[in-house]
Enzyme design. Structure first.
Site, PDB file in Angstrom:
ATOM      1  N   LYS A 106       3.578   3.160  -2.664  1.00  8.82           N
ATOM      2  CA  LYS A 106       3.081   2.895  -4.098  1.00  8.82           C
ATOM      3  C   LYS A 106       4.342   3.984  -4.806  1.00  8.82           C
ATOM      4  O   LYS A 106       4.260   5.000  -4.018  1.00  8.82           O
ATOM      5  CB  LYS A 106       1.756   2.675  -4.620  1.00  8.82           C
ATOM      6  CG  LYS A 106       0.319   1.833  -3.997  1.00  8.82           C
ATOM      7  CD  LYS A 106      -0.869   2.024  -4.904  1.00  8.82           C
ATOM      8  CE  LYS A 106      -1.841   0.980  -4.989  1.00  8.82           C
ATOM      9  NZ  LYS A 106      -1.196   0.265  -5.460  1.00  8.82           N
ATOM     10  N   ARG A 116      -7.790  -7.438  -0.346  1.00  6.95           N
ATOM     11  CA  ARG A 116      -8.158  -9.324   0.425  1.00  6.95           C
ATOM     12  C   ARG A 116      -8.788  -8.641   1.659  1.00  6.95           C
ATOM     13  O   ARG A 116      -9.073 -10.449   1.781  1.00  6.95           O
ATOM     14  CB  ARG A 116      -7.174 -10.000   0.067  1.00  6.95           C
ATOM     15  CG  ARG A 116      -5.757  -9.722   0.223  1.00  6.95           C
ATOM     16  CD  ARG A 116      -4.962 -10.431  -0.489  1.00  6.95           C
ATOM     17  NE  ARG A 116      -4.582  -9.549  -1.546  1.00  6.95           N
ATOM     18  CZ  ARG A 116      -3.918  -9.980  -2.878  1.00  6.95           C
ATOM     19  NH1 ARG A 116      -3.297 -11.711  -2.508  1.00  6.95           N
ATOM     20  NH2 ARG A 116      -3.606  -9.323  -3.752  1.00  6.95           N
TER      21      ARG A 116
END
Length: 498
Positions: free
Chosen positions: A276, A350
């Protein structure tokens, strides 16, 4: 971390130097029982209201210092007049709003009596819940606190009511929920060097004191089960991963199939190899907001002895980049046997949920399954920080969650699922890829999760915009909101308890 706000219930009594809170509507008249106890306050209130243009509207207040003829340090007049929509008073919000107006007081006497009509015991208990939620603070790491700082210390509250006994009884369940919210907020607010996966699992284990069965799976156990998707996320971290299963059996029949609630618990998310940007990365300590909600919910249910069977599962990992971290292009085999091509290591939550969802179904055969996850930034683009995104394969479950959201104030908005979106995560090399790109990002993430759900009624709640960093409100001034505990507690109470 400050202690819980102290709230007691009793009959109306003289303030004796404390701050006194009364409620008025547009007529500026306190309840008759308040007038009988404290004298005619209407002339004083009218004079001050005229000077400050106070009209008694909801979420407005009039603060009168050293009120003449009243043995109180302050008289706080809180408006409860209905607005144009004529909506009923939200007593939880009213409690939080009132708390925000009595900063600096050491003791507050609340004359909890309606200016028109009657406020019952449950209403007083909801008001007390609002006080508890607003009063939460996380300051355990501040070493320069002034212990006697009146500007930050919470006052003690005494709620005077004609229905004090009923309020006291109703408040037991409300305070159990408040404790659950506080639990979740504490977990989200903790720094990642303190709350890593093993430590999170240890804290969850403390629920055993309330009668919750807690089982922790380490990496070896998860490896034997084939949880390669979950384990892949944690490979780049020096901290080991964990999966924690918490079971509350409160239903009259222990054989009743449980509701499964699954939480994403990425204790820190650097993004992995797909790292990130550095700006704001410190906020990624909150990427376990879904897991925090699950622990808080189990605490609330157990503390109030809820008559429902619930199993809570949290997949706990840390997503870091190192020489052993998963790479874009890797293909892994999940517990379900389905293969996943990794195209972005920052779409990691996920993967954790994929194995946790499959494990929940295989192990507990739940009658419904709900997962919560700070899953996508895309949901914040769609819904901001006010409402969480809801995806479901079952209309009845979705409707129940929407209703519970309206009742609790933690609202959800149903988003679409469909075959066209599902095609976006098809892979050339594996059964699926772990992201479908920017367009419809929250939807394709939900489509990914749905591939790991069988026929069980299932709902996915994307709490990226609500679990952390949400705007301050009347009932939350904390960075970690504890969002979801009240929603799911209300769902259990309304739809699944015996």
């Amino acid at each position: 971390m400050s202690g819980a706000v102290k709230v007691a219930f009793g009959s109306l009594s003289a303030p004796k130097g404390s701050a006194l809170v009364v409620f008025v509507a547009a007529e500026m008249k306190p309840a008759p029982i308040v007038t009988a106890q404290f004298g005619d306050l209407e002339p004083l209130i009218r004079a001050a209201a005229k000077a400050s243009n106070f009209r008694g509207a909801q979420r407005t207040a009039l603060d009168i210092l050293a009120p003449a003829g009243l043995d109180a340090s302050r008289l706080l007049v809180v408006g409860v007049a209905p607005g144009k929509d004529n909506a009923p008073v939200d007593f939880v919000t009213l409690g939080g709003f009132t708390f925000g107006k009595v900063t600096g007081a050491k003791r507050v006497e609340v004359a909890f009596e309606a200016p028109v009509g009657t406020w019952d015991g449950p209403a007083a208990a909801d008001f007390a819940l609002g006080l508890r939620l607003r009063g939460y603070r996380f300051d355990k790491y501040k070493t320069r606190k002034k212990e006697e700082d009146d500007s930050t210390s919470a006052p003690d509250f005494v709620i005077g009511s004609s229905h004090a006994a009923a309020a006291r009884a109703s408040a037991q369940d409300r305070f159990a929920v408040a404790e659950g919210v506080e639990w979740a907020r504490n977990l989200v607010n903790e720094p990642p060097n303190v709350l890593f996966p093993v430590e999170f699992a240890e804290r969850a284990k403390s629920l055993e004191k309330l009668g919750v069965e807690v089982q922790t799976l380490d990496e070896k156990a998860m490896g034997k089960l084939g949880m390669n998707a979950l384990l892949a996320v944690g490979r780049g971290s020096a901290r080991e991963s964990r999966l924690v299963a918490m079971r509350w059996n409160g239903a009259r029949s222990k054989r009743t199939k449980p509701i499964a609630v699954v939480g994403k618990g990425v204790c820190f998310d650097s993004g992995g190899i797909s790292i990130k940007p550095s700006a704001g990365m410190e906020d990624m300590k909150g990427d376990m907001g879904g897991a925090a909600c699950v622990v808080g919910l189990l605490h609330a249910l157990a503390a109030r002895k809820a008559k429902v069977n619930v199993v809570g599962l949290v997949g706990l990992v840390e997503n870091m980049p190192d020489g052993d971290a998963i790479r874009p292009g890797d293909i892994i085999t999940s517990m379900s046997g389905q293969t996943i091509e990794i195209v972005n290591t920052d779409a990691e939550g996920r993967l954790v949920l994929a194995d946790a969802l499959w494990y929940a179904q295989q192990t507990y055969s739940p009658r419904a399954i709900i997962d919560l996850a700070t899953l996508t930034g895309a949901i914040m683009v769609a819904l901001g920080h006010e409402v969480a995104g809801l995806f479901a394969n079952n209309d009845e479950l979705a409707q129940r969650l929407v209703a519970a959201g309206e009742a609790s104030g933690e609202k959800v908005w149903r988003m679409p699922l469909g075959a066209a979106y599902d095609k976006l995560i098809d892979s050339k090399f594996a059964d699926m890829k772990n992201t479908g790109g920017r367009s419809g990002g929250s939807i394709t993430a939900a489509q990914f999760l749905q591939r790991f759900v069988k026929e069980t009624p299932w709902a996915h709640i994307d709490v990226a915009g609500t679990a952390m960093g949400s705007p301050p409100s009347d009932i939350n001034q904390s960075w970690g909101s504890g969002w979801g505990v009240r929603l799911l507690n209300r769902l259990m109470a309304d739809s699944y308890e015996d």
